[in-house]
Design a protein around this motif. Structure first.
Motif, PDB file in Angstrom:
ATOM      1  N   THR A 106      -6.012   0.040   5.564  1.00  0.00           N
ATOM      2  CA  THR A 106      -5.608  -0.074   4.168  1.00  0.00           C
ATOM      3  C   THR A 106      -6.851  -0.173   3.303  1.00  0.00           C
ATOM      4  O   THR A 106      -7.726  -0.994   3.549  1.00  0.00           O
ATOM      5  N   LYS A 111      -3.754   0.280  -3.774  1.00  0.00           N
ATOM      6  CA  LYS A 111      -3.926   0.216  -2.315  1.00  0.00           C
ATOM      7  C   LYS A 111      -3.323   1.472  -1.711  1.00  0.00           C
ATOM      8  O   LYS A 111      -2.277   1.936  -2.152  1.00  0.00           O
ATOM      9  N   ALA A 143       0.822  -1.199   0.000  1.00  0.00           N
ATOM     10  CA  ALA A 143       0.000   0.000   0.000  1.00  0.00           C
ATOM     11  C   ALA A 143       0.860   1.255   0.000  1.00  0.00           C
ATOM     12  O   ALA A 143       1.898   1.313   0.653  1.00  0.00           O
ATOM     13  N   SER A 180      -2.701   3.237   2.320  1.00  0.00           N
ATOM     14  CA  SER A 180      -2.841   3.072   3.768  1.00  0.00           C
ATOM     15  C   SER A 180      -2.957   4.449   4.411  1.00  0.00           C
ATOM     16  O   SER A 180      -2.422   5.430   3.897  1.00  0.00           O
TER      17      SER A 180
END
Length: 81
Positions: free
Chosen positions: A56, A68, A25, A70
């Protein structure tokens, strides 16, 4: 449909979905331009006490690429009176 064909389709489907979870991520930075077309999943670790946790977000962008990101998820229970 033969067993071999079914297995091939299943393998391709699971492989495509697993690719998003194997990808690392990108940490979110304030003001980051996110191109989110569809959310795939949100995975948040439980926080202990008043601590914030890392979440995430897996998503598909407008070009169909899986991404992705986070981010820090605040513990809202710590702010309750």
């Amino acid at each position: 449909m033969t067993i071999r064909k079914t297995f091939a389709i299943l393998t391709l489907t699971l492989g495509a979905n697993a690719g998003v979870f194997a990808q690392t991520a990108t940490p979110y930075q304030y003001g980051m331009d996110l191109d989110i077309d569809k959310v795939i999943s949100v995975d948040a670790t439980p926080s202990n006490g008043g601590q914030n946790s890392i979440a995430t977000l897996a998503y598909r962008d407008s070009h169909g690429k899986e991404q992705k990101v986070s981010y820090i998820r605040p513990n809202t229970a710590a702010n309750q009176n």
